[in-house]
Each structure stands twice: as C-alpha cells, then as structure tokens.
Design a protein around this motif. Sequence first.
Motif, short mmCIF file in Angstrom:
data_model
loop_
_atom_site.label_atom_id
_atom_site.label_comp_id
_atom_site.label_asym_id
_atom_site.label_seq_id
_atom_site.Cartn_x
_atom_site.Cartn_y
_atom_site.Cartn_z
N GLU A 227 0.86 -1.18 0.00
CA GLU A 227 0.00 0.00 0.00
C GLU A 227 0.90 1.23 0.00
O GLU A 227 1.96 1.22 0.64
CB GLU A 227 -0.90 0.02 1.24
CG GLU A 227 -1.96 -1.05 1.26
CD GLU A 227 -3.02 -0.86 0.19
OE1 GLU A 227 -3.37 0.30 -0.11
OE2 GLU A 227 -3.49 -1.88 -0.36
N PRO A 228 0.50 2.29 -0.66
CA PRO A 228 1.32 3.51 -0.68
C PRO A 228 1.52 4.05 0.74
O PRO A 228 0.67 3.89 1.60
CB PRO A 228 0.51 4.49 -1.52
CG PRO A 228 -0.47 3.67 -2.27
CD PRO A 228 -0.71 2.43 -1.47
N SER A 229 2.64 4.72 0.92
CA SER A 229 2.92 5.33 2.23
C SER A 229 1.95 6.48 2.48
O SER A 229 1.33 7.01 1.56
CB SER A 229 4.36 5.84 2.28
OG SER A 229 4.50 6.96 1.42
N SER A 230 1.84 6.87 3.72
CA SER A 230 0.92 7.97 4.06
C SER A 230 1.37 9.28 3.40
O SER A 230 0.53 10.09 3.01
CB SER A 230 0.82 8.13 5.58
OG SER A 230 2.09 8.32 6.14
N VAL A 231 2.68 9.46 3.25
CA VAL A 231 3.18 10.67 2.58
C VAL A 231 2.75 10.68 1.11
O VAL A 231 2.26 11.69 0.60
CB VAL A 231 4.72 10.76 2.70
CG1 VAL A 231 5.27 11.89 1.85
CG2 VAL A 231 5.14 10.91 4.14
N THR A 232 2.90 9.55 0.44
CA THR A 232 2.49 9.46 -0.97
C THR A 232 0.98 9.65 -1.10
O THR A 232 0.52 10.36 -2.00
CB THR A 232 2.92 8.10 -1.56
OG1 THR A 232 4.34 7.98 -1.46
CG2 THR A 232 2.50 7.98 -3.01
N LYS A 233 0.21 9.06 -0.22
CA LYS A 233 -1.24 9.24 -0.25
C LYS A 233 -1.61 10.71 -0.11
O LYS A 233 -2.49 11.22 -0.82
CB LYS A 233 -1.91 8.41 0.85
CG LYS A 233 -1.93 6.94 0.60
CD LYS A 233 -2.60 6.22 1.77
CE LYS A 233 -2.59 4.72 1.59
NZ LYS A 233 -3.20 4.02 2.73
#
Length: 143
Positions: free
Chosen positions: A125-131
Amino acid sequence: MFDELEENYFNPKQQIKIPTSNRELILLALEGNEETNQRIDKIDERLVDIEENKLITSEDKGTIDRAVRKKVYQICKEQHLGQNAKGMLYQDLGSSIKQLFNVPNRGRIKDKDFRKALNFINSWEPSSVTKERINQIQTELEM
C-alpha cells in the motif's frame, strides 16, 4: 658432475617410503580421506555462499517489473488517479522494495527472496506521505 648425478639420481636423499604393513596402509588411506573431507567442506561452504547470494534471473526481474506495473495500475484504476499519481506510486513502491531487500535496484534482489518480493508487491500500500501528496494533486485538479 657424474658423481653428483649418480648420487642424486640413483640414491636420492629423500626416498619415498612405501607402506608395507596393513597398519601403514590404513593410516595412509585415512590421511588421504581426511584431506579429501577438508576439501569437500570448503567446497560445500562456497556452494552455500553462492546459493545464498545468487541473484534473480532476468526472467524473474521481468516478473517483478510486471507485478509492480500491475499493482500501480490497479491502485490508479481503483482510485481514478492520473499520470502524476502514477509516477509517485512507482517511486514509492520502488523505494520500498529497495529498502526492504537492501538492494540498489530490483535486479539485485536475491533469488531466495523472489517469492517474498512478489508477495510484498501484491500486498503493498502507498505510504501515508504518498497518499497525502496524491490527495493534494487531486484537490488541485478539482479546483
């Protein structure tokens, strides 16, 4: 010159002693066997090292690359994301793979970690920063 040749050729200073008794034959065989075992142990160590550090094949790298593309495409499709988001997802997933397997690129993943890499990609799953960055881009596009 002749005397020296005669002395060294016909009567060498170091004569090889040929085993004559059963005990001497057994000791000679055991000594040879021990040398052979030591060499085999060294070869075994080298083989284990080679197996442990063997890299994935180019076909396996292709499989990993396809899994990465499939995962990024799947996330983009599910969340209706554009090209900017796709680039961020590729970068995030690639960085995660490098970090997890401690490699400079996907082609340097060890063969023993191939299945683990595929499982990681499939569950990634994408990181929270990327999201958050993707959300910011989406918000800007909607304005």
